[in-house]
Each structure stands twice: as C-alpha cells, then as structure tokens.
Design an enzyme around this catalytic site. Structure first.
Site, short mmCIF file in Angstrom:
data_model
loop_
_atom_site.label_atom_id
_atom_site.label_comp_id
_atom_site.label_asym_id
_atom_site.label_seq_id
_atom_site.Cartn_x
_atom_site.Cartn_y
_atom_site.Cartn_z
N GLY A 35 0.79 -1.22 0.00
CA GLY A 35 0.00 0.00 0.00
C GLY A 35 0.82 1.27 0.00
N ASN A 64 -5.38 -7.07 -2.04
CA ASN A 64 -4.45 -5.95 -2.22
C ASN A 64 -5.00 -4.87 -3.14
OD1 ASN A 64 -1.66 -8.27 -2.49
ND2 ASN A 64 -2.54 -7.35 -0.66
N ARG A 67 -6.19 -1.00 -2.67
CA ARG A 67 -5.29 0.11 -2.33
C ARG A 67 -3.96 0.07 -3.08
NH1 ARG A 67 -5.26 -3.99 0.93
NH2 ARG A 67 -3.37 -4.76 1.94
N LYS A 80 5.13 -9.55 -6.22
CA LYS A 80 4.97 -8.11 -6.38
C LYS A 80 6.20 -7.45 -7.00
CE LYS A 80 1.63 -7.50 -2.63
NZ LYS A 80 1.35 -6.90 -1.32
N CYS A 168 14.48 7.04 18.83
CA CYS A 168 14.33 8.27 19.63
C CYS A 168 12.85 8.58 19.85
CB CYS A 168 15.01 9.45 18.94
SG CYS A 168 16.81 9.29 18.80
N CYS A 182 -3.69 -4.78 10.72
CA CYS A 182 -4.45 -4.15 9.62
C CYS A 182 -5.29 -5.17 8.88
CB CYS A 182 -3.50 -3.43 8.66
SG CYS A 182 -2.38 -4.51 7.76
N CYS A 318 -2.44 -17.39 11.09
CA CYS A 318 -3.30 -16.23 10.81
C CYS A 318 -2.88 -15.69 9.44
CB CYS A 318 -3.18 -15.18 11.91
SG CYS A 318 -1.56 -14.41 12.05
#
Length: 357
Positions: A35, A64, A67, A80, A168, A182, A318
């Site tokens: 994406g 896919n 997006r 891909k 940081c 997601c 999953c």
C-alpha cells in the site's frame, strides 16, 4: 536524461536542471511493494530517480487491489517485485530497477541497504521498522517512515544529518499483543496513497535539498477530518551509537516460542497427528483457508479452548503471523504444557495454489 520528459519540474524556480540531475544520480531503496510502496515507487520512478530498489517477497492477492493500484486482477499470484518492475519499466525506461525478492532480515539487511543512498520504510510491521532503523544508523543512511491505521497515517524522516532515529521516538518494540493488525482492522484504500506520496516527497526534498525535511517531526494525518499536525521530538544520543544489529528483531516473548516455516508446515498438512487452528476472523477464513484448518477467531479463542485437542501438536496460523502469536500466548495460559507452534508468516507465506476456498 531526457530533458523534455522532466520539463514541468525543471522550469520550477528553486528546482531546475541541477535538482533533476541529483535525482538522476540518486539510489533509493523501497522496503515493501504494498500500500505505501506502490505510490512511493510510482512517483519516484516518474520523477526521474536514477536507481530504485524494491524489497518484497509477497505475491499479489485480490485483497491488495483495493489500495495497491499498480497491480491488476491478472497479476494475482505473481510476486509483487516482478510485477512492479515490469510496470515501472513501462512507465519510465530510463530508471535502473533492482528487485530483491526476499524479506528484509538480520542476515541480509546490511548488504542490501549498503548499495543505496537512502531507504523508504513501506513495510507494515514493527520488527522490520526496527531492523531498518538500526541498519540505517550503522550505515549512516536516512530513511523515510510511513505507517497506517484505519483512516489515519504517520510520516517522518529518521537519521537525517544527525537528526533523531526511529528509536528516539519509539524506544522499544511493543509486545505482539499490543499491536493492531491491519488485516483485521482494515485501512481505507486511499490513505496509503496519501501517506506514500508524503513519503516520496520527503525523498525528493532530501535528494534535491529543496524545502524542509521532516526530521525530528512526526506528521499525523487524519483522513476523516482532513486535519494534520506535527509533533516534535529530540535526538537521544545513545540511539545514534548502534554498532551492530540485534540478535533478533522478532517480537519479545515471555516464553520460548516454537515456529515452523511455511515450507515445512505444508509438508505436515496431510498427516493425522496435528491440528491446525486458523485464528483469523470468520470473514477472512470464509474467503480463503486451508481445508485442514479449524477456524477459531482470536477474539474468542480463550472461550473456545474446548474445541481444541491439546493432546496433539497445535499449529496456529493467521494472515501474517502476528495474531497467531497472540493466540499462542492466550492458549499457553490455559494449557502451559501444550505443544503450540506458530506458522511463520501466516497465510501470506503460503503458495496460493495450496489454499482452498
């Protein structure tokens, strides 16, 4: 370099031929061709970046296409990297395109990143982000960060001219059970395009030295309200003093976790001595699943343990390997001595031809 091709850029005051020349000499690595990676690659390629590297080991899936607009239905099942290079070459034949059909890992990160001037983090997981950060600190290369959640996104630039690093801002990797997924929570299709283009813009600014780079600032974008704001954060000096990569970039776990590769897992599928638990949602499972698997969504797994035969080795799967880790953690609380194995990379790592509808 074809000057006519880039005339709409070179006529800009403050940009010109010199900035375009800098683009033509630049080498940019994009980690992830999904994406975020698709808009980054498409616009950097169109604008005249000399060399683009692509790191990804995933194949195009139907889910896919909502997006990742570089791909089409005929590309489903193909890597891909292969598809992206073919289409990017049609868009701009002047670009040198380098494909790395692999996942970025502790073993290959320093070697791959060494050949590029800067890195774009278009990944979708925390282990890869921390790996990119540490490798970039070691190699003294900046990287552009992007992240997505539902209708929102984030962008920043790390390790730029002595500026803050990713650590940081986010010192430690979260636990697996703290990470939103997601695949389960979703993302509005246009949001990756917006955030990916923000990332591409930061790359252009760094290369050409035009404009202010988002170093030491985190841009937060809310797509529903069209609002954005910036949060400033300082350098933490010890985070710029990384000399070697960590022994592991996987999520921390309180117990030693057993994992199995997708190849080894597929060899075991047709035996009677194992049990496969798919912890994705019912919608995901009904769309595509392994015939040998039983669907117990993560959200109800601690209420459904009676459906599990704990006297057999239990392989938990999953979509990407994150929710399965959470499920194993829950199941281990119920049955500490059970044999629980995580299928590394989940359904994303399985050949689509082995998956049944």
């Amino acid at each position: 370099m074809n000057h006519e091709r880039y005339i709409r850029q070179t006529v800009l005051d403050g940009f010109g031929d010199e900035a375009q020349r800098k683009l033509s000499l630049a080498k940019v690595l994009v980690v992830g061709a999904g994406g975020l990676g698709v808009p980054v690659l498409t616009y950097l390629n169109a604008m005249g970046i000399g060399t683009l590297g692509i790191v990804d080991n995933d194949v195009v899936a139907l889910t896919n296409l909502q997006r990742q607009v570089l791909y089409s239905e005929k590309d489903i099942g193909f890597h891909k990297v292969t598809v992206a290079i073919e289409k990017l070459r049609q868009q701009n034949s002047e670009t040198t395109l380098k494909g790395h059909t692999t996942y970025l890992s502790r073993e290959n990160a320093l070697d791959i990143l060494a050949d590029y001037d800067m890195v774009v983090d278009a990944s979708d997981n925390f282990p890869t982000r921390y790996l990119i950060n540490d490798a970039c600190v070691i190699l003294d290369k900046p990287f552009v960060y992007g992240a997505l959640h539902s209708f929102e996104g984030q962008v920043s630039v790390f390790n730029y001219k002595g500026g803050p690093s990713y650590r940081c801002l986010f010192p430690k990797m979260p636990q697996a059970n703290e990470v939103p997924d997601c695949n389960e929570n979703g993302v509005l299709g246009i949001i990756p395009g917006i955030i990916g283009n923000f990332q591409a813009l930061e790359v252009i600014k760094m290369i050409t030295e035009v404009g202010a780079v988002l170093s030491g600032e985190l841009l937060l974008f809310d797509g529903l309200s069209q609002n954005s704001r910036k949060i400033k954060f300082p350098v933490v000096p010890e985070n710029l003093d990384i000399k070697a990569l960590n022994p592991s970039y996987d999520f921390e776990c309180s117990v030693v976790e057993s994992t199995i590769s997708s190849e080894a897992f597929l060899n075991l599928l047709h035996t009677d001595d194992i049990q496969v638990i798919d912890v994705r949602t019912s919608k995901e499972f009904n769309r595509v699943h392994l015939e040998e698997s039983c669907n117990i969504p993560l959200s109800v797994i601690d209420e459904s343990f009676e459906k599990i035969a704990f006297d057999k080795p239990i392989y938990v799967i999953c979509q990407s390997g994150i929710r399965s880790k959470k499920a194993i953690s829950k199941l281990r609380e119920i049955r500490p001595n059970a044999t629980l194995i995580n299928v590394k990379g989940g359904m994303n790592n399985l050949n689509v031809q082995t998956v049944g509808n």
